[in-house]
Write an enzyme that holds these catalytic residues in place. Structure first.
Site, PDB file in Angstrom:
ATOM      1  N   GLU A 169     -10.600  -3.472 -12.205  1.00 19.62           N
ATOM      2  CA  GLU A 169     -10.426  -2.156 -11.589  1.00 19.62           C
ATOM      3  C   GLU A 169     -11.689  -1.311 -11.710  1.00 19.62           C
ATOM      4  O   GLU A 169     -12.306  -1.229 -12.784  1.00 19.62           O
ATOM      5  CB  GLU A 169      -9.252  -1.427 -12.247  1.00 19.62           C
ATOM      6  N   LYS A 180      -3.683   2.456  -4.610  1.00 16.35           N
ATOM      7  CA  LYS A 180      -2.864   2.500  -5.831  1.00 16.35           C
ATOM      8  C   LYS A 180      -1.755   3.538  -5.696  1.00 16.35           C
ATOM      9  O   LYS A 180      -2.002   4.704  -5.399  1.00 16.35           O
ATOM     10  CB  LYS A 180      -3.761   2.817  -7.030  1.00 16.35           C
ATOM     11  N   CYS A 189      -3.563  -1.928 -11.643  1.00 18.28           N
ATOM     12  CA  CYS A 189      -3.390  -1.432 -13.009  1.00 18.28           C
ATOM     13  C   CYS A 189      -2.015  -0.831 -13.287  1.00 18.28           C
ATOM     14  O   CYS A 189      -1.065  -1.556 -13.498  1.00 18.28           O
ATOM     15  CB  CYS A 189      -4.514  -0.461 -13.343  1.00 18.28           C
TER      16      CYS A 189
END
Length: 293
Positions: free
Chosen positions: A42, A115, A152
């Protein structure tokens, strides 16, 4: 037929050009060793800047397409590999996302994912920087398969993995930046790291799909000195559709490696354990509520 997946678990430095130069060399090396798909960690271009709330850090963001997609696109085309990147996207003035971009082996953008779940914890002030994604949970079709790319904090949510699976993902991929709070005891640190691995292996089992998680490694100080910084715990891994670990990297060393995964094995596992068949979709309405009193 097995797919050769390359992962890069690296320690980032403050110099973005230095990070990119090294990423380029490591991608070329993995390609020479036979990798077909390469997954990066990431926000791999820079230090993990979310340890502090600083408006100057927005200067790190860039448009998509932009300089990074051109850089990785040229690498993908030259090396003949698919690359999963993780970028700080500048969508418009004052509007930014944490965005994974998949580059096809011909250098084009196969797709992107913004995300969806954005944390806000000490040393992880991501809500200051990132607007939650608005592209939904849609796999990205590539020459190596249909990739369910998440990022994540998304990895803690079974709903995200499930929706990717329901839309035909063949593999779940999580670029990651997570580590220890140095104020925690060693026992608590280990519980957190094990929970991180366990929940994602659970996504593999529940959906009958392989999972790839690529985390950064090494210590990054807190520029504000409000915390003791983050020791990123590495531990990047590849798990099969029954949660079996094909490989797990170390907690404190950089690693560049290739793991072979049989994507067709998911078909066998789903026949043995037909979880999708047995879902009670007629009784799941409450899942759309924040909490059920």
């Amino acid at each position: 037929m097995e797919t050769k997946i390359g992962i890069l678990q690296l320690h980032n430095v403050a110099d973005v050009k230095q990070n990119l130069t090294r990423l380029g060399k490591e991608i070329e090396d993995l390609a020479r060793r036979g990798a077909q798909l390469i997954v990066l960690q990431e926000l791999h271009n820079s230090l993990y800047f979310c340890q502090v709330e600083d408006v100057d850090n927005f200067d790190l963001a860039e448009p998509i397409p932009g300089p990074s997609t051109e850089f990785f696109g040229a690498l993908a085309k030259a090396c003949g590999v698919v690359i999963v990147t993780s970028l700080f996207e500048r969508r418009a003035p004052g509007l930014y996302h944490n965005t994974a971009v998949v580059i096809e082996r011909d250098g084009t953008i196969a797709g992107k994912y913004r995300k969806m779940h954005i944390p806000d914890d000490p040393a992880y002030y991501e809500k200051f920087y990132f607007t939650p994604g608005d592209l939904g949970f849609h796999p990205i079709d590539t020459s190596v398969g249909r990739l369910g790319v998440l990022v994540c904090w998304d990895q803690w949510y079974p709903e995200a993995a499930r929706l990717m699976a329901l839309r035909g993902a063949e593999i779940l991929i999580y670029p990651t930046a997570i580590g220890y709070a140095l104020s925690d005891t060693p026992e608590e640190q280990e519980r957190q790291r094990e929970a991180w691995t366990t929940v994602q292996r659970g996504h593999a089992v529940a959906n009958g799909l392989p999972v790839i998680a690529v985390n950064r490694v090494g210590f990054e100080p807190d520029p504000s000195d409000q915390t003791e910084g983050i020791q990123f715990w590495g531990s990047s891994f590849v798990a099969g559709p029954q949660g079996e670990l094909h490989y797990q990297a170390s907690t404190d060393e950089e690693e560049s490696l290739i793991i072979e995964v049989d994507l067709q094995h998911s078909e066998d596992v789903r026949r043995w354990w037909p979880f999708l068949r047995d879902r009670r979709i007629d009784e799941y309405q409450d899942i759309l509520k924040r909490f059920v009193d």
